[in-house]
Design an enzyme around this catalytic site. Structure first.
Site, mmCIF file in Angstrom:
data_model
loop_
_atom_site.group_PDB
_atom_site.id
_atom_site.type_symbol
_atom_site.label_atom_id
_atom_site.label_comp_id
_atom_site.label_asym_id
_atom_site.label_seq_id
_atom_site.Cartn_x
_atom_site.Cartn_y
_atom_site.Cartn_z
ATOM 1 N N ASP A 137 -4.726 -2.879 -5.510
ATOM 2 C CA ASP A 137 -4.746 -3.563 -4.214
ATOM 3 C C ASP A 137 -3.438 -4.305 -4.023
ATOM 4 O O ASP A 137 -2.813 -4.749 -4.996
ATOM 5 C CB ASP A 137 -5.909 -4.555 -4.131
ATOM 6 C CG ASP A 137 -7.263 -3.866 -4.096
ATOM 7 O OD1 ASP A 137 -7.345 -2.755 -3.546
ATOM 8 O OD2 ASP A 137 -8.234 -4.425 -4.621
ATOM 9 N N ASP A 171 -9.194 0.844 1.510
ATOM 10 C CA ASP A 171 -10.181 -0.146 1.955
ATOM 11 C C ASP A 171 -10.120 -0.328 3.469
ATOM 12 O O ASP A 171 -11.147 -0.377 4.152
ATOM 13 C CB ASP A 171 -9.930 -1.496 1.279
ATOM 14 C CG ASP A 171 -10.098 -1.456 -0.221
ATOM 15 O OD1 ASP A 171 -10.867 -0.600 -0.703
ATOM 16 O OD2 ASP A 171 -9.479 -2.278 -0.910
#
Length: 210
Positions: A137, A171
């Protein structure tokens, strides 16, 4: 299909770039409200951790296979709008993007202690077995922060930051796809499920006739 491939490629390019240029935990401010911050997680979107790692990975794979089967079944349905297929394609791409991390990254990269930076195909092997890699991420939007007033029960005096979650392209793709389905294409989703049900019913009736 083209949308899914484009999203997966963008997701993987960004992840590999961050993985091989940032040390774990490194935070690069782009603006006051947008940072690139390299973290890894074992769980779901935005770093949530709910289930066993292998179960989560296999669940993602099953979900992607199910969605692809779903699209194949309804791809010629004229009753469904193009935007509905775009939304589903975004969800498929997002799930697939994170699957790549889980399945391959543990074998392809090492995981050195900061400030060392990970390398691909390390001599000593990867940091985890197949299906147990961690998701990369990097997008961090600390839009604003404050301390709750002391007089508020439960949260008084605590520091609060919005938006504290760190996420990736995959995401974001999932969230946009789900948002489109909920707010704009819920009717199309209902029609699609009805078409699947009718198709199953017709198949059973044809089998009986045979």
């Amino acid at each position: 299909m083209a949308i899914s491939i484009a999203v997966v490629l963008a997701d993987q390019i960004m992840k590999i770039w961050v993985k091989t240029n940032f040390y774990l935990g490194e935070d690069l401010p782009i603006t006051n409200w947008f940072h690139l911050k390299f973290i890894e997680n074992n769980g779901m979107a935005f770093g949530l951790e709910l289930w066993n790692k292998i179960v989560l990975t296999l669940g993602r794979i099953a979900a992607v296979v199910l969605f692809i089967w779903f699209v194949i079944k309804i791809k010629y349905a004229q009753e469904l709008r193009c935007g509905f297929f775009v939304a589903v394609a975004l969800i498929i791409a997002g799930a697939a993007g994170n699957i790549f991390d889980c399945v391959f990254y543990g074998r392809l990269f090492n995981n050195p202690m900061p400030p060392e930076i990970a390398v691909a195909f390390p001599d000593g092997g990867g940091y985890a077995p197949w299906f147990e890699g961690r998701v990369v991420d990097m997008f961090y939007f600390p839009l604003f922060s404050f301390y709750w007033p002391e007089w508020l029960p439960g949260v008084g005096g605590r520091y609060y930051e919005f938006f504290q979650y760190i996420f990736n392209v995959a995401d974001a793709s999932i969230c946009i796809g789900v948002g489109l389905l909920i707010f704009f294409y819920s009717g199309d989703a209902s029609k699609a499920f009805s078409l699947i049900s009718e198709s199953k019913k017709n198949t059973k009736e044809n089998d009986k006739e045979k």
